[in-house]
Design a protein around this motif. Structure first.
Motif, PDB file in Angstrom:
ATOM      1  N   THR A 156      59.672  82.111  40.969  1.00 32.57           N
ATOM      2  CA  THR A 156      58.543  81.212  41.196  1.00 32.57           C
ATOM      3  C   THR A 156      57.983  80.758  39.859  1.00 32.57           C
ATOM      4  OG1 THR A 156      57.993  82.578  43.108  1.00 32.57           O
ATOM      5  CG2 THR A 156      56.374  80.945  42.449  1.00 32.57           C
ATOM      6  N   ASN A 188      49.589  75.260  44.595  1.00 27.27           N
ATOM      7  CA  ASN A 188      49.421  75.721  45.978  1.00 27.27           C
ATOM      8  C   ASN A 188      47.993  75.448  46.452  1.00 27.27           C
ATOM      9  OD1 ASN A 188      48.832  77.575  48.257  1.00 27.27           O
ATOM     10  ND2 ASN A 188      50.915  78.268  47.898  1.00 27.27           N
ATOM     11  N   GLN A 198      56.545  78.481  50.413  1.00 28.48           N
ATOM     12  CA  GLN A 198      56.857  79.224  49.195  1.00 28.48           C
ATOM     13  C   GLN A 198      57.798  80.391  49.492  1.00 28.48           C
ATOM     14  OE1 GLN A 198      55.404  78.455  45.854  1.00 28.48           O
ATOM     15  NE2 GLN A 198      57.299  79.576  45.479  1.00 28.48           N
TER      16      GLN A 198
END
Length: 350
Positions: free
Chosen positions: A121, A129, A179
């Motif tokens: 990530t 986000n 995600q």
């Protein structure tokens, strides 16, 4: 249970497909233990959890104690709040014999997955986000902690440790599921040579719209604008009585133009299993006082059996503690096997 995983599953699950073959699925869901659960939780997720479990979907329920401190300076009464969360879930209908109920902090192998997942990530992805930003704004914090920033990755570990296939969420939580799917895909590609170690879970949206609190804002434990499941009938009546409405006497269902009135109409509709338009028409020109009286009666009747079950469960000494201990043992077994898979893919077998 054998779970078949595929790489190109759509983000949103089809409830009809789930109902047709529930044994193919595994649900991961849970709550942060920041206080007792309320009507927003009940209609937004608890009813859905119970329905899925009764259909035959294997259920994992996490009491997300580590996630309490994502946006708080103190964990507060975390043990007491964890107990409240478990009791609320059981009272709503979760079967403790068929669900794995556990706390984050009791399953180290789950939390260890956070490290390899973080490598998959980017900081830019986490900063974009929208749910992280919303959580920070709701908590009134000026700077985002490292734990809050990586909150979506911790949620990915929650979902993937048990190879969850379904995640019941509201639409505001979809970025977290996206995600998780990205992390699963990247793990398979980068570390497993294209082999499917992790399938891509799907979000299952709640059929219930989001409820507003009595002050007209989003219902929240921290804002004090919610009706707790364990509230008494009198406490419920007092909360509903102070709900924000407007000066127009005729009750209508118009969520955009009349959000306060419409939220009360929706709440009554959910409790009475009617459409909002039917509820609004039944009140008509009798005004907000009549609407609040109707909502109070409907909510108290809906929650009466839940409250009765909750009181009986709360009176059983050691019940919650024994369930959490058993759930931690089961979750640890599952998480350890998943961690072994991850370490094997990484070549960390010594």
């Amino acid at each position: 249970m054998t779970i078949t995983t595929v790489l190109d599953t759509p983000l949103l699950a089809d409830p009809a497909d789930v109902a047709a073959d529930p044994s193919r699925h595994r649900v991961l869901t849970g709550d942060r233990p920041t206080g007792p659960l309320h009507l927003g939780h009940y209609f937004g997720t608890l009813v859905n959890r119970v329905r899925l479990q009764r259909q035959g979907v294997e259920t994992y329920l996490v009491v997300a104690d580590y996630q309490v401190i994502t946006d708080r300076l103190s964990p507060g009464e975390i043990a007491a709040n964890a107990r409240e969360v478990v009791l609320d879930n059981l009272a709503a209908g979760i079967d403790p014999d068929a669900a794995t109920i556990f706390a984050h902090s009791a399953v180290p192998a789950l939390n260890q997955l956070l490290l390899p997942f973080l490598s998959l990530t980017t900081v830019a992805e986490l900063q974009r986000n929208p749910t992280v930003k919303d959580e920070a704004q709701a908590a009134g914090i000026g700077s985002i902690s490292g734990l809050l920033l990586t909150y979506p990755v911790h949620q990915a570990a929650d979902i993937l440790f048990c190879h969850g296939t379904l995640v019941p969420v509201g639409d505001d939580q979809l970025p977290h599921v996206e995600q998780t799917r990205l992390i699963a895909r990247r793990f398979n590609e980068r570390y497993a040579g294209g082999r499917v170690v992790f399938g891509e879970p799907q979000a299952l949206l709640s059929p219930a719209p989001r409820l507003l609190g009595v002050d007209g804002r989003k219902m929240s434990k921290s804002r004090g604008n919610a009706i707790a499941l364990k509230a008494t009938a009198d406490e419920t009546a007092r909360q509903i009585k102070r709900s924000v409405t407007d000066a127009e006497r005729t009750v209508t269902y118009d969520p955009v133009g009349r959000p306060g009135v419409s939220s009360l109409v929706l709440l009554a509709a959910l409790c009475l299993r009617k459409s909002p338009s039917e509820v609004a028409e039944s009140v008509g020109g009798r005004g907000s006082a009549a609407l609040k009286a109707l909502v109070t009666e409907a909510v108290n009747e809906e929650l009466r059996p839940v409250r009765e079950r909750r009181a009986a469960l709360a009176a059983e000494p050691g019940l919650v503690e024994s369930l959490l201990a058993a759930g931690a043992r089961r979750a640890t077994e599952v998480a350890s096997r998943t961690l072994d898979e991850v370490q094997s893919a990484l070549g960390m077998t010594y």
